[in-house]
Write an enzyme that holds these catalytic residues in place. Structure first.
Site, short mmCIF file in Angstrom:
data_model
loop_
_atom_site.label_atom_id
_atom_site.label_comp_id
_atom_site.label_asym_id
_atom_site.label_seq_id
_atom_site.Cartn_x
_atom_site.Cartn_y
_atom_site.Cartn_z
N HIS A 296 -5.30 4.65 -8.52
CA HIS A 296 -4.61 5.90 -8.86
C HIS A 296 -4.69 6.03 -10.38
O HIS A 296 -4.65 5.02 -11.09
CB HIS A 296 -3.12 5.86 -8.52
N ASP B 178 -2.23 3.91 -12.17
CA ASP B 178 -2.36 2.45 -12.09
C ASP B 178 -3.13 1.93 -13.30
O ASP B 178 -2.81 0.88 -13.83
CB ASP B 178 -3.21 1.99 -10.88
N GLU C 34 -5.56 10.66 3.76
CA GLU C 34 -5.10 9.39 4.32
C GLU C 34 -3.81 9.62 5.09
O GLU C 34 -2.75 9.86 4.51
CB GLU C 34 -4.88 8.38 3.18
N HIS D 20 -0.43 2.33 8.45
CA HIS D 20 0.00 3.73 8.67
C HIS D 20 -0.15 4.10 10.14
O HIS D 20 0.68 4.82 10.69
CB HIS D 20 -0.83 4.68 7.82
N ASP E 122 -8.48 1.85 4.92
CA ASP E 122 -7.61 1.01 4.10
C ASP E 122 -7.24 -0.17 4.96
O ASP E 122 -6.56 -0.04 5.99
CB ASP E 122 -6.36 1.79 3.63
N ASP F 217 2.11 -3.69 4.20
CA ASP F 217 0.83 -3.81 3.48
C ASP F 217 0.36 -5.26 3.35
O ASP F 217 0.02 -5.71 2.26
CB ASP F 217 0.94 -3.19 2.07
C1 XUL Z 1 0.60 4.21 0.49
C2 XUL Z 1 -0.87 4.16 0.43
C3 XUL Z 1 -1.51 4.63 -0.84
C4 XUL Z 1 -2.83 5.28 -0.67
C5 XUL Z 1 -3.40 5.84 -1.94
O1 XUL Z 1 1.14 3.79 1.67
O2 XUL Z 1 -1.52 3.71 1.36
O3 XUL Z 1 -1.58 3.56 -1.70
O4 XUL Z 1 -3.77 4.41 -0.12
O5 XUL Z 1 -2.55 6.73 -2.56
CO CO Z 2 -3.55 3.32 1.65
#
Ligand code: XUL
Ligand code: CO
Length: 437
Positions: free
Chosen positions: A101, A104, A232, A271, A296, A309
């Protein structure tokens, strides 16, 4: 600059029987699987936010991470130094991509102009490091959820000024992604949703999101950025309901706002499970629409109901993921991005290596297992056979739109009863998969 990981040299592939924890036992970058190298199949990517900005704090306690290269400031100089540390890490690990991002990689300034200047100063270093190492940017994105200005959302804020600021931020993030040769760009709708419908005009907010994404497409074309845009999906957290709640909701949104040609999806395991789906379900829904772009890679915890995560270390999960990805024909511009963080208790720098090695080896095993299942052919044959009634006779006529309700009524009267159902054999198939694990 002195090495940030002086005791660690390049992580190499060793035999699966090796006991060296700083070696790959399965990820052999140049090994061929179904005619492509593992490196080309998996396209691993390190996330900047977790790996280089994560403090390992939680709701109940401060960060525990030991990061000896950090000087405790959020300065541009520190951000530039951190970028070099990140590339040393990725070079030693052998990951071909990374993702970030805007906020970041560089600190937010006192105003937009200053934030953009900070970003430019760090992008210079990122560009030089990319050139030095050959590591590429998988995708860039903008953080539209951390700053208080986005408390009500960004593109879906009730406040038009927040929408404007978010647009300006995405404009710059797109320029920077383009400048760094990024392969794609991600929109994750952090606060694009609501915490209560009592204060929310849902329709108006969705219209605004559609308008925002159209502006992004226009700008992408204007600057000549050729990489795909990804949405996403995530159902909640930090909001109670995020508009991009799952793959199906995203696809419907994109279709409704005439954006389907310009977007694919970036599917994340944790997610998917937060949405009450499996990762494979989300992958299949995206792939069925020709919109599976990137993944992801992480996992949640079955006993914890939030976005933990964690690094993916479950071979069954990665096997399922790779079955879907191989079936789709493989990743092209997308990759396997470790949107994952080490546990708060895994606070030493070496844990960053252990975690990524674990994730990479688990995906490599999933890839090899999925390829073996496909080569064996029994699973595929079973599914083909299960649908064989559609290949001829009445099935073929239905698929080719040659019959309607009246013909099907006549057919059913003549048939008498459906006597041709066959077993779904779920348990047999689950055991078949286990043969390969
Ligand atoms: C949050 C997430 C983010 C996205 C990018 O849950 O997954 O980090 O991958 O904004
Ligand atoms: Co993500």
């Amino acid at each position: 600059m002195p090495s940030a990981f002086p005791k660690i040299s390049r992580i190499e592939f060793e035999d699966p029987k090796s006991k060296n924890p700083l070696a790959f036992k399965h990820y052999n970058a140049e090994e061929l699987v179904e005619g492509k190298t593992m490196k080309e199949h998996l396209r691993f990517s390190v996330t900047y936010w977790h790996t280089f900005r994560g403090q390992l704090a939680d709701m109940f306690g401060v960060g525990t991470a030991q990061r000896p290269w950090e000087d405790g400031t959020n300065s541009v100089a520190m951000a530039q130094k951190r970028a070099r540390v990140a590339f040393e890490f990725m070079e030693k690990l052998g990951t071909p991509f990374y993702a970030f991002h805007d906020r970041d990689v560089a600190p937010e300034g006192r105003n937009l102009r200053e934030s953009n200047k900070n970003l430019d100063a760090v992008v210079k270093v990122l560009k030089a490091e990319q050139k030095r190492t050959g590591i590429k940017l998988l995708w860039g994105t903008a953080c539209l959820f951390a700053h208080p200005r986005y408390m009500h959302g960004a593109a879906t804020s009730c406040n038009a000024d927040a929408f404007a600021y978010a647009a300006a931020q995405v404009k710059k993030a797109l320029e920077v992604t383009h400048e760094l040769g990024g392969e794609g760009y991600v929109f994750w709708g952090g606060r694009e949703g609501y915490t209560t419908l009592l204060n929310t005009d849902l329709k108006r907010e969705m219209d605004h999101l559609g308008a925002f994404l159209h502006m992004a497409v226009d700008y992408k074309k204007k600057i000549g950025f050729k990489g795909p845009f990804y949405i996403e999906p995530k159902p909640k957290e930090p909001t109670k309901h995020q508009y991009d709640s799952d793959a199906a909701a995203c696809l419907n949104f994109l279709r409704e706002y005439d954006l389907l040609n310009d977007f694919k999806l970036n599917i994340e395991t944790n997610h998917a499970t937060l949405a009450g789906h499996t990762m494979q379900h989300e992958l299949e829904v995206a792939a069925a629409a020709g919109a599976l772009g990137s993944i992801d890679a992480n996992t949640g915890d079955v006993l914890l109901g939030w976005d933990t995560d964690q690094f993916p270390t479950d071979i069954y999960l990665t096997t399922q993921i790779m079955l879907s990805i191989l079936k789709m024909g493989g990743l092209t511009t997308g990759g396997t991005n470790f949107d994952a963080k080490v546990r708060r208790e895994s606070f030493e720098p070496i844990d960053l290596f252990y975690a990524h090695i674990a994730g990479m080896d688990t995906f490599a095993r999933g890839l090899k297992i999925a390829a073996a299942i496909r080569k064996d052919g029994r699973l595929d044959d079973f599914v083909k056979q299960r649908y064989s009634s559609w290949n001829s006779g009445i099935g073929e006529k239905i698929e080719k739109s040659k019959v309607g309700f009246s013909e099907l009524e006549a057919y059913s009267i003549k048939m008498g009863e459906v006597r041709t159902n066959t077993s779904g054999r779920q348990e047999y198939l689950e055991n078949l998969i286990n043969e390969f694990i």
